[in-house]
Enzyme design. Structure first.
Site, PDB file in Angstrom:
ATOM      1  N   ASP A  30      -8.567  10.000  -3.857  1.00 55.68           N
ATOM      2  CA  ASP A  30      -7.978   8.758  -4.351  1.00 55.68           C
ATOM      3  C   ASP A  30      -6.979   9.090  -5.461  1.00 55.68           C
ATOM      4  OD1 ASP A  30      -9.064   5.531  -4.275  1.00 55.68           O
ATOM      5  OD2 ASP A  30      -7.723   6.144  -5.908  1.00 55.68           O
ATOM      6  N   GLY A  93     -12.572  -6.939  -3.682  1.00 50.28           N
ATOM      7  CA  GLY A  93     -11.822  -5.931  -4.433  1.00 50.28           C
ATOM      8  C   GLY A  93     -10.930  -5.062  -3.563  1.00 50.28           C
ATOM      9  N   THR A  95      -7.682  -3.789  -1.999  1.00 46.06           N
ATOM     10  CA  THR A  95      -6.254  -3.901  -2.317  1.00 46.06           C
ATOM     11  C   THR A  95      -5.378  -3.266  -1.247  1.00 46.06           C
ATOM     12  OG1 THR A  95      -6.310  -1.867  -3.636  1.00 46.06           O
ATOM     13  CG2 THR A  95      -6.652  -3.939  -4.809  1.00 46.06           C
ATOM     14  N   HIS A  98      -6.232  -1.385   4.956  1.00 41.26           N
ATOM     15  CA  HIS A  98      -6.486  -0.425   6.043  1.00 41.26           C
ATOM     16  C   HIS A  98      -7.895   0.062   5.712  1.00 41.26           C
ATOM     17  CE1 HIS A  98      -5.037   3.138   8.699  1.00 41.26           C
ATOM     18  NE2 HIS A  98      -6.305   3.386   8.393  1.00 41.26           N
ATOM     19  N   HIS A 100     -11.232   1.561   4.699  1.00 33.82           N
ATOM     20  CA  HIS A 100     -11.498   2.847   4.049  1.00 33.82           C
ATOM     21  C   HIS A 100     -12.847   2.813   3.367  1.00 33.82           C
ATOM     22  CE1 HIS A 100      -9.282   0.233   1.253  1.00 33.82           C
ATOM     23  NE2 HIS A 100     -10.023   0.774   0.287  1.00 33.82           N
ATOM     24  N   HIS A 102     -14.758   4.375   0.184  1.00 29.40           N
ATOM     25  CA  HIS A 102     -14.648   5.121  -1.075  1.00 29.40           C
ATOM     26  C   HIS A 102     -15.895   5.985  -1.201  1.00 29.40           C
ATOM     27  CE1 HIS A 102     -11.552   2.668  -3.277  1.00 29.40           C
ATOM     28  NE2 HIS A 102     -11.949   1.744  -2.422  1.00 29.40           N
TER      29      HIS A 102
END
Ligand code: 5GP
Ligand code: ZN
Length: 120
Positions: A30, A93, A95, A98, A100, A102
């Site tokens: 990230d 949350g 943003t 696409h 993903h 975390h």
């Protein structure tokens, strides 16, 4: 999707610090880490969010999730543990639209109660 940042990362038109790649998924660090180790695992195919997944995405979802411990082991955080988060929609949350996962680790990850939205 032409205006999607993560599709551009898949295509290589936006650079990223790649950690793992196979036919279906890509893992990269990230850009704004929220933990000592913070990487993202994405499907190469554009899917906006978990809300857009159906049974047709079952294989894609399992490939994303199965890549998580693989990459965590590669980065040496699997044994200690890590947190995996899929933010979904603006209220969750998200943003970048696409899909993903975390993955946060490499330090002390605070309990989930600390991550709850503030209430009055
Ligand atoms: P979300 O808020 O959608 O769950 O997470 C999107 C994540 O993507 C954020 O943690 C953000 O730092 C990361 N991000 C946004 N743009 C880029 C980029 O161009 N490169 C990388 N490596 N990460 C990005
Ligand atoms: Zn995309």
């Amino acid at each position: 999707m032409s205006d999607c940042i993560f599709c551009k990362i898949v295509a290589g038109t936006i650079p990223s610090r790649k950690i793992y790649e196979d036919d279906q998924v890509l893992a990269f660090h990230d850009i704004q880490p929220a933990a000592p180790i913070h990487f993202l695992v994405i499907p190469k195919q554009h899917v906006a969010s978990l809300n857009d997944c159906t049974s047709e995405h079952a294989a894609l979802l399992s490939q994303v999730l199965l890549a998580v411990p693989k990459v965590a082991r590669e980065l040496g955080i699997a044994a200690d543990g890590y947190r995996t988060i899929l933010n979904t929609g603006a209220g969750g949350g998200q943003t970048v639209f696409h899909l993903h996962a975390h993955v946060l680790g490499g330090g002390v990850v605070r309990p989930m109660s600390d991550a709850l939205p503030a209430t009055n």
